[in-house]
Design a protein around this motif. Sequence first.
Motif, PDB file in Angstrom:
ATOM      1  N   ARG A  15       0.846  -1.196   0.000  1.00  0.00           N
ATOM      2  CA  ARG A  15       0.000   0.000   0.000  1.00  0.00           C
ATOM      3  C   ARG A  15       0.880   1.243   0.000  1.00  0.00           C
ATOM      4  NH1 ARG A  15      -3.631   2.057   5.053  1.00  0.00           N
ATOM      5  NH2 ARG A  15      -4.570   3.876   4.056  1.00  0.00           N
ATOM      6  N   ARG A  16       0.643   2.149  -0.927  1.00  0.00           N
ATOM      7  CA  ARG A  16       1.433   3.379  -1.011  1.00  0.00           C
ATOM      8  C   ARG A  16       0.916   4.379   0.021  1.00  0.00           C
ATOM      9  NH1 ARG A  16       4.376   5.625  -6.262  1.00  0.00           N
ATOM     10  NH2 ARG A  16       5.109   3.499  -5.969  1.00  0.00           N
ATOM     11  N   LEU A  17       1.812   4.746   0.978  1.00  0.00           N
ATOM     12  CA  LEU A  17       1.436   5.634   2.073  1.00  0.00           C
ATOM     13  C   LEU A  17       1.973   7.051   1.896  1.00  0.00           C
ATOM     14  CD1 LEU A  17       2.049   3.241   5.108  1.00  0.00           C
ATOM     15  CD2 LEU A  17      -0.074   3.627   3.827  1.00  0.00           C
ATOM     16  N   VAL A  18       3.037   7.189   1.122  1.00  0.00           N
ATOM     17  CA  VAL A  18       3.626   8.501   0.848  1.00  0.00           C
ATOM     18  C   VAL A  18       3.752   8.639  -0.660  1.00  0.00           C
ATOM     19  CG1 VAL A  18       5.676   9.950   1.100  1.00  0.00           C
ATOM     20  CG2 VAL A  18       4.861   8.597   3.040  1.00  0.00           C
ATOM     21  N   HIS A  19       3.322   9.792  -1.177  1.00  0.00           N
ATOM     22  CA  HIS A  19       3.222   9.982  -2.619  1.00  0.00           C
ATOM     23  C   HIS A  19       4.069  11.165  -3.092  1.00  0.00           C
ATOM     24  CE1 HIS A  19      -0.477   7.413  -2.648  1.00  0.00           C
ATOM     25  NE2 HIS A  19      -0.648   7.962  -1.459  1.00  0.00           N
ATOM     26  N   ASP A  20       5.146  10.894  -3.811  1.00  0.00           N
ATOM     27  CA  ASP A  20       5.875  11.899  -4.584  1.00  0.00           C
ATOM     28  C   ASP A  20       6.236  13.140  -3.745  1.00  0.00           C
ATOM     29  OD1 ASP A  20       7.068  12.850  -6.902  1.00  0.00           O
ATOM     30  OD2 ASP A  20       5.265  13.920  -7.541  1.00  0.00           O
ATOM     31  N   VAL A  21       6.869  12.915  -2.613  1.00  0.00           N
ATOM     32  CA  VAL A  21       7.220  14.019  -1.710  1.00  0.00           C
ATOM     33  C   VAL A  21       8.592  14.581  -2.075  1.00  0.00           C
ATOM     34  CG1 VAL A  21       7.903  14.591   0.661  1.00  0.00           C
ATOM     35  CG2 VAL A  21       5.796  13.298   0.221  1.00  0.00           C
ATOM     36  N   THR A  22       8.650  15.872  -2.261  1.00  0.00           N
ATOM     37  CA  THR A  22       9.904  16.593  -2.459  1.00  0.00           C
ATOM     38  C   THR A  22      10.059  17.580  -1.316  1.00  0.00           C
ATOM     39  OG1 THR A  22       9.922  16.319  -4.864  1.00  0.00           O
ATOM     40  CG2 THR A  22      11.158  18.187  -3.966  1.00  0.00           C
ATOM     41  N   LEU A  23      11.197  17.507  -0.640  1.00  0.00           N
ATOM     42  CA  LEU A  23      11.411  18.266   0.599  1.00  0.00           C
ATOM     43  C   LEU A  23      12.890  18.595   0.693  1.00  0.00           C
ATOM     44  CD1 LEU A  23      10.094  17.141   4.100  1.00  0.00           C
ATOM     45  CD2 LEU A  23      12.523  17.597   3.756  1.00  0.00           C
ATOM     46  N   ARG A  24      13.195  19.766   1.244  1.00  0.00           N
ATOM     47  CA  ARG A  24      14.592  20.157   1.411  1.00  0.00           C
ATOM     48  C   ARG A  24      14.793  20.799   2.772  1.00  0.00           C
ATOM     49  NH1 ARG A  24      18.403  24.251   0.860  1.00  0.00           N
ATOM     50  NH2 ARG A  24      20.329  23.632  -0.252  1.00  0.00           N
ATOM     51  N   ALA A  25      15.841  20.370   3.469  1.00  0.00           N
ATOM     52  CA  ALA A  25      16.269  21.014   4.709  1.00  0.00           C
ATOM     53  C   ALA A  25      17.689  21.504   4.485  1.00  0.00           C
ATOM     54  CB  ALA A  25      16.213  20.044   5.880  1.00  0.00           C
ATOM     55  N   GLY A  26      17.853  22.816   4.408  1.00  0.00           N
ATOM     56  CA  GLY A  26      19.168  23.377   4.158  1.00  0.00           C
ATOM     57  C   GLY A  26      20.086  23.189   5.341  1.00  0.00           C
ATOM     58  N   SER A  27      21.375  23.316   5.096  1.00  0.00           N
ATOM     59  CA  SER A  27      22.372  23.111   6.136  1.00  0.00           C
ATOM     60  C   SER A  27      22.115  24.024   7.327  1.00  0.00           C
ATOM     61  CB  SER A  27      23.766  23.386   5.558  1.00  0.00           C
ATOM     62  OG  SER A  27      24.758  23.155   6.518  1.00  0.00           O
ATOM     63  N   GLY A  28      22.056  23.426   8.523  1.00  0.00           N
ATOM     64  CA  GLY A  28      21.851  24.194   9.743  1.00  0.00           C
ATOM     65  C   GLY A  28      20.430  24.627   9.990  1.00  0.00           C
ATOM     66  N   ARG A  29      19.490  24.174   9.185  1.00  0.00           N
ATOM     67  CA  ARG A  29      18.093  24.568   9.339  1.00  0.00           C
ATOM     68  C   ARG A  29      17.334  23.507  10.131  1.00  0.00           C
ATOM     69  NH1 ARG A  29      16.964  29.685   8.033  1.00  0.00           N
ATOM     70  NH2 ARG A  29      15.048  29.294   6.850  1.00  0.00           N
ATOM     71  N   MET A  30      16.263  23.931  10.779  1.00  0.00           N
ATOM     72  CA  MET A  30      15.371  23.008  11.476  1.00  0.00           C
ATOM     73  C   MET A  30      14.045  23.016  10.733  1.00  0.00           C
ATOM     74  SD  MET A  30      14.494  22.748  15.511  1.00  0.00           S
ATOM     75  CE  MET A  30      13.253  21.609  16.157  1.00  0.00           C
ATOM     76  N   VAL A  31      13.700  21.870  10.166  1.00  0.00           N
ATOM     77  CA  VAL A  31      12.522  21.744   9.309  1.00  0.00           C
ATOM     78  C   VAL A  31      11.552  20.765   9.949  1.00  0.00           C
ATOM     79  CG1 VAL A  31      11.684  20.981   7.054  1.00  0.00           C
ATOM     80  CG2 VAL A  31      13.784  22.348   7.223  1.00  0.00           C
ATOM     81  N   GLY A  32      10.293  21.178  10.049  1.00  0.00           N
ATOM     82  CA  GLY A  32       9.272  20.351  10.670  1.00  0.00           C
ATOM     83  C   GLY A  32       8.335  19.733   9.653  1.00  0.00           C
ATOM     84  N   VAL A  33       7.908  18.515   9.945  1.00  0.00           N
ATOM     85  CA  VAL A  33       6.867  17.844   9.162  1.00  0.00           C
ATOM     86  C   VAL A  33       5.664  17.695  10.080  1.00  0.00           C
ATOM     87  CG1 VAL A  33       6.239  15.788   7.853  1.00  0.00           C
ATOM     88  CG2 VAL A  33       8.612  16.598   7.839  1.00  0.00           C
ATOM     89  N   VAL A  34       4.552  18.282   9.691  1.00  0.00           N
ATOM     90  CA  VAL A  34       3.347  18.249  10.511  1.00  0.00           C
ATOM     91  C   VAL A  34       2.198  17.690   9.678  1.00  0.00           C
ATOM     92  CG1 VAL A  34       4.118  20.200  11.922  1.00  0.00           C
ATOM     93  CG2 VAL A  34       2.670  20.621   9.916  1.00  0.00           C
TER      94      VAL A  34
END
Length: 276
Positions: A15-34
């Motif tokens: 079962r496909r649970l995640v579809h075609d996700v493109t995401l970037r966290a630059g160096s030293g950055r704090m990136v949240g997934v909500v």
Amino acid sequence: MRIELTGVSVEVAGRRLVHDVTLRAGSGRMVGVVGPNGSGKSTLLRCVYRALRPAAGTVRLDGADLHAMDAREGARLLAALPQEAGTEFDFTVAEVVAMGRLPHQRGAGRASAEDTARCARALARVGAGHLAGRGFLGLSGGEKQRVLIARALAQDPRVLVLDEPTNHLDIAQQLEVLALVRAGETAPDGDGRAGEPGGRLTVLTALHDLNLAARYCDELYVLAHGRIAAAGPPHDVLTPELLAEVFGVRAHRVRHPETGAVQLLFDRLAAPAADS
């Protein structure tokens, strides 16, 4: 060190649970997934720390395919705290944290004085130095979480992946841990690793609490049904319209009086009127 996901899809049990996700966290950055429960946050992060392999797409660290790396090399660069992490054996806290040094040791080599010192510093950073001699299984949930974060920090990664790191923590501990992670620095070089000495950690974290996410994250990615519904700075992403659509709540935006970060007050959406 930057982390980039390009066109990532994840399948579990066909079962496909995640579809075609493109995401970037630059160096030293704090990136949240909500996102709401079942939106695919944990599944996506499991792919990032290599508990799952993507059905499509790539996960790259500074352009290098993470899933093509040797396991030890990848563990020197990226540490993870899964949502349900722990140990079944009653190791001491010091022994649990020392596991974070294994990627830096050759073969079955014993811990060096430097390894021991780094573990002690990691425990001190999370306020758990006094627990070093205690058995891990006898700790409270909040104490265990602090120890596991210390283990990840002791690994001296360039990238830290955290799945709900504030679980089991009281509000003061939540604020302390997220502030610590956001301000976290990588270890100075000296073992041949690339990167600038003492640079900030790159952090990718899933969070349930939208106010904590807004306060501590530089950028947010909102997942809904395994797809990116919105991405950008918290102020731009956490709009009443999006929160109603994705989370099913009515949100009122206010400013934090000290930090200026957007904060949210919630009400239930009005129930639709019954047909007469």
